[in-house]
Design an enzyme around this catalytic site. Structure first.
Site, PDB file in Angstrom:
ATOM      1  N   TYR A 208      42.713  35.138  36.658  1.00 37.89           N
ATOM      2  CA  TYR A 208      41.255  34.998  36.685  1.00 37.89           C
ATOM      3  C   TYR A 208      40.784  33.708  36.003  1.00 37.89           C
ATOM      4  CZ  TYR A 208      38.874  38.681  39.157  1.00 37.89           C
ATOM      5  OH  TYR A 208      38.346  39.448  40.161  1.00 37.89           O
ATOM      6  N   VAL A 219      38.453  44.470  35.270  1.00 39.18           N
ATOM      7  CA  VAL A 219      39.315  45.466  35.919  1.00 39.18           C
ATOM      8  C   VAL A 219      38.442  46.227  36.909  1.00 39.18           C
ATOM      9  CG1 VAL A 219      40.960  45.645  34.018  1.00 39.18           C
ATOM     10  CG2 VAL A 219      39.001  47.130  34.043  1.00 39.18           C
ATOM     11  N   HIS A 220      38.784  46.133  38.167  1.00 41.04           N
ATOM     12  CA  HIS A 220      37.893  46.603  39.225  1.00 41.04           C
ATOM     13  C   HIS A 220      38.048  48.093  39.532  1.00 41.04           C
ATOM     14  CE1 HIS A 220      36.979  42.403  40.117  1.00 41.04           C
ATOM     15  NE2 HIS A 220      38.276  42.162  40.117  1.00 41.04           N
ATOM     16  N   ASP A 221      39.253  48.500  39.897  1.00 36.95           N
ATOM     17  CA  ASP A 221      39.456  49.824  40.487  1.00 36.95           C
ATOM     18  C   ASP A 221      39.068  50.996  39.592  1.00 36.95           C
ATOM     19  OD1 ASP A 221      40.402  48.280  42.531  1.00 36.95           O
ATOM     20  OD2 ASP A 221      42.511  48.809  42.269  1.00 36.95           O
TER      21      ASP A 221
END
Length: 303
Positions: A208, A219-221
């Site tokens: 990133y 942190v996406h998920d």
């Protein structure tokens, strides 16, 4: 790990799909995480190996050649079941006494195929809470987020399905930053799993910084999982969401219309704001619970 370690939800199945890497690699990575986190007794099945229409485009520039670069993993003891992910989903949905929430955190190919091949499962789905899309800019093209961009036709099917959909896009997941203070909390768990999380997020941080200039990586998920665990963690707004399929520069974009400019009916809840403190509290607690469970199993010789 959040879904398996938090007591507020029951993890019924894990499915994989071609996305940030090939299906073979994403399935291996799911097996690796299940083994590392001591997730047992949850069926894991591989699904679609390519998007519905176009060739697969992976994200090895972000996640590395394995799709889960950073830590060194041994050979996982957890195996995938032989049935296709879509068949596993159908079996779990129709066999469960109550409607089930689906939480796709990858391209939506499996879910779209499930809805089109087996429309009778729709009453068995409570909602679909997905990680994908954005109310703003993308991360694969200027307009499109990666998961939707990989298979926009699948995303279009899901958003038009009539099933309740909650979209947790980049605009909210970019509020879930793995800062040095957050990493220190995982390290302070003093477990192998906590250290594994630090390694994963540290590799991701380097990607990133290099690609987008973030000081700390989002942190996406887990944001989508957190929305299911405690809806108050992720504030949402009603909107019409359409997936752009034909734009020369905008294919895969999620067109979010909360004000009704396009005169389309509302078809989604769109995540807007994250309670980051509560989010990280649940994350650290879940990883801590799994780590303690794994340490206890090692001491007693059980899995």
């Amino acid at each position: 790990m959040l879904a398996a370690g938090d007591p507020a939800v029951e993890l019924l199945a894990i499915t994989t799909v071609a996305g940030n890497q090939t299906l073979e690699k994403t399935t291996l990575n799911a097996r690796r995480i299940c083994a590392a986190a001591g997730i047992a007794g949850v069926p894991l099945a591989a699904g679609c190996a390519r998007p519905l229409v176009e060739p697969l485009v992976v994200a090895d520039d972000v996640h590395g050649k394995t799709g889960l670069d950073g830590p060194r993993f041994g050979e996982p003891a957890v195996e995938a079941v032989p049935e296709h992910a879509v068949e596993l989903l159908r079996r779990v949905l129709t066999g469960h006494p109550e409607p089930v929430t689906l939480v796709p955190t990858a391209p939506l190919t499996n879910v779209a195929l499930l809805l089109t091949r087996y429309p009778e499962v729709v009453p068995h789905i409570r909602e679909i809470v997905l990680m994908g899309g954005s109310t703003e800019r993308g991360n694969r093209t200027p307009a499109a987020e990666f998961n939707v961009h990989v298979d926009p036709e699948a995303a279009d099917i899901v958003f038009r399905s009539g099933v309740p959909v909650t979209m947790c896009g980049l605009n909210v997941t970019h509020q879930a930053l793995a800062t040095p203070e957050v990493l220190a909390r995982f390290e302070a768990l003093d477990t192998e799993l906590g250290s594994l999380c630090v390694e994963l997020m540290s590799f991701y941080a380097s990607s990133y910084r290099r690609l987008w200039g973030f000081a700390s990586p989002p942190v996406h998920d887990p944001v989508a999982v957190a929305r299911v665990i405690d809806p108050a963690i992720v504030r949402c707004a009603e909107a019409s969401v359409a997936v752009e399929l034909r734009g020369r520069y905008t294919r895969g974009a999620t067109v979010v219309d909360p004000y009704g400019y396009l005169d389309r009916p509302v078809n989604a809840l769109v995540a807007m704001e994250l309670d980051a403190e509560r989010f990280w509290d649940r994350m650290v607690a879940a990883v801590g619970a799994l780590g303690r469970r794994g340490a206890e199993g090692a001491r007693t010789g059980t899995a």
